[in-house]
Write a protein that holds these residues in place. Sequence first.
Motif, mmCIF file in Angstrom:
data_model
loop_
_atom_site.group_PDB
_atom_site.id
_atom_site.type_symbol
_atom_site.label_atom_id
_atom_site.label_comp_id
_atom_site.label_asym_id
_atom_site.label_seq_id
_atom_site.Cartn_x
_atom_site.Cartn_y
_atom_site.Cartn_z
ATOM 1 N N TYR A 143 0.825 -1.194 0.000
ATOM 2 C CA TYR A 143 0.000 0.000 0.000
ATOM 3 C C TYR A 143 0.872 1.263 0.000
ATOM 4 O O TYR A 143 0.686 2.153 -0.820
ATOM 5 N N LYS A 180 -3.284 3.379 -10.920
ATOM 6 C CA LYS A 180 -4.242 2.422 -11.481
ATOM 7 C C LYS A 180 -4.188 1.100 -10.727
ATOM 8 O O LYS A 180 -5.217 0.499 -10.429
ATOM 9 N N ASN A 194 -6.093 0.470 -7.528
ATOM 10 C CA ASN A 194 -7.530 0.224 -7.608
ATOM 11 C C ASN A 194 -7.878 -1.073 -8.339
ATOM 12 O O ASN A 194 -9.042 -1.395 -8.510
ATOM 13 N N ASP A 195 -6.845 -1.790 -8.777
ATOM 14 C CA ASP A 195 -7.063 -3.034 -9.508
ATOM 15 C C ASP A 195 -7.536 -4.129 -8.554
ATOM 16 O O ASP A 195 -6.967 -4.336 -7.480
ATOM 17 N N ASP A 196 -8.579 -4.842 -8.934
ATOM 18 C CA ASP A 196 -9.173 -5.843 -8.038
ATOM 19 C C ASP A 196 -8.187 -6.943 -7.648
ATOM 20 O O ASP A 196 -8.076 -7.299 -6.481
ATOM 21 N N ASN A 197 -7.478 -7.481 -8.668
ATOM 22 C CA ASN A 197 -6.536 -8.562 -8.378
ATOM 23 C C ASN A 197 -5.433 -8.106 -7.424
ATOM 24 O O ASN A 197 -5.042 -8.825 -6.517
ATOM 25 N N ARG A 207 -5.607 -5.630 -5.318
ATOM 26 C CA ARG A 207 -6.192 -5.391 -3.988
ATOM 27 C C ARG A 207 -6.300 -6.700 -3.224
ATOM 28 O O ARG A 207 -5.951 -6.785 -2.052
ATOM 29 N N LYS A 208 -6.754 -7.746 -3.933
ATOM 30 C CA LYS A 208 -6.955 -9.039 -3.275
ATOM 31 C C LYS A 208 -5.620 -9.643 -2.818
ATOM 32 O O LYS A 208 -5.474 -10.085 -1.692
ATOM 33 N N GLY A 255 -7.779 -7.004 0.496
ATOM 34 C CA GLY A 255 -9.163 -6.509 0.394
ATOM 35 C C GLY A 255 -9.104 -5.254 -0.414
ATOM 36 O O GLY A 255 -9.969 -4.614 -0.807
#
Lengths: 236, 289
Positions: free
Chosen positions: A197, A222, A225-228, A230-231, A236
Amino acid sequence: MLKIRNVNTYYGAIHAIHDIDVEVNEGEIVSVIGANGAGKSTLMKTIMGIVKPKTGTVEFMGEDITSASTAKIVKNGIVYVPEGRYIFPDLSVADNLMMGAYSQRFSAKELNDLMEEMYEMFPRLRERKKQLGGTLSGGEQQMLAIARGMMSRPKLIMFDEPSLGLAPIIVSEVFDTILKIKEEMQIPIVLVEQNAYKALSISNRCYILENGKVTLSGESAKLINDDNVRKAYLAG
Amino acid sequence: MFAMVTQLIVSGVATGFIYGLTAIEYTLIWNSCGLLNFAHTKTIMFSAYLFVGTFLAIMANAYLPAVICTIICIALFGVLIALIIFIPLRNFTRLIAVMATVMLGTVLNEGAVLIWGSAPMSAGGFLDGRVEIGGVVTSLANIYIIVISVLVTIGLRLFMKKTKPGRAMICVAQDKVAASLMGVEVKRSMALSVAISFAICGLLGCLCAPLFRVQQTMVDMVGLKGFAAGVIGGFGNTTGAIAGGLLLGVVENLACMVVPSMYKDVIAFTLLILFLLVKPNGLISVKKD
Ligand SMILES: Nc1ncnc2c1ncn2[C@@H]1O[C@H](COP(=O)(O)OP(=O)(O)OP(=O)(O)O)[C@@H](O)[C@H]1O
Ligand SMILES: [Mg+2]
């Protein structure tokens, strides 16, 4: 200014990094994130010539430095602040700083000004300039490692997990310093971090390493904010 | 009585400096390469042969040039040894490098016989004679040894503290990766350390030539006691090496007043063992340099 093309590095039979392409341009912070053992430090060591790649090239300011010695690469202007800091334990803080300028030919006055600049940036080092490097606390050693890296007026500086083992308040201090180096001194930075982060919020671009391969790269704003991403890295 | 004690102390100090320089010489390689040079005693012996058997012979007793030539040749030989033994073997197990230096010692030992023959030689008039200072009579060699050793030790310290290659050597001793990240060419620095170490061996060869008959075993005891001096002084620093050497040299000489001189070596090594038991970090446990 730094171009890494198609690099493969091995430790004996262990294939540590695969077909890596990485680029660093003037005026940016590039972060490299990835799990333990992903090959981040190996990438840094390959750039510095501490380990030699089997294939591929490393180019810095138009010069091929793939097979240059570490000392030559430092002289050319790349400084690496390694994981684990590598402070000279039996040299004083001031002598450690002086060694940071070893690769360049500075006059006594320039050296003095540089030291003064570093003490301004890290007042705690001034208080402890006579203390032996080995007796500093972890946070102080990290400050010293960063300041020592800056002593050669590098053209590019690479930090390997500078927040490792530090208290949260010191971590923020370290990141502030890194931003300052980029903004006030205009030195491009490569930042290796576990703290994804922090790394993504401070950097312009980011490379994500998994098992020695770049699996994702792009603008940090970018990626954050990418879902992958973040996971996998931001929980999360 | 007073004159005799002073005389013993003066020659003890001279011998002590020889031990101290020996300690410095192998400490330099230990610090930079992390290896003990087991060939150092034989290098000193070889230097004595080179000095007496070759340079003094061809230069018709021009002493100073002969000393300088000996030191330069042995230092260059040191660079060669650094390139074929110390630098390439430092990454293998210690045992391999240890064996290599032991074998180098054997090669030098046999080489000396092959080149200069097996008959002992003498340094002739080199540093021959006696001087009297304030009623104390001592050999000219002792005075030269003391003066030269003091100069070499001070010179070496200044070199390490004040010059860039010297500071690089200190850093290489502490952390090779960190040194290379500062821009130090580590291998070059190691070769320089070995060269300086061998140069000191060359000098020791010349200084020992008038003290002993030049033969294969001439400095075996000096090598061993130099090692002891380093341990007594606290392995790894020049000040300690000299302090350890002086203590050893003076004590073993003064002991000759109370016990027969054949027990000199017993005294020296008893002192070493006592130090290991009581002060394992040595006389001067300051920071390494
Ligand atoms: N000297 C070495 N010899 C053998 N294997 C090594 C060596 N150094 C690293 N490796 C291996 O190479 C891989 C990559 O290591 P590297 O140190 O580059 O990881 P990293 O991404 O920096 O991890 P970390 O976040 O834990 O610092 C790992 O599997 C590691 O075990
Ligand atoms: Mg790492």
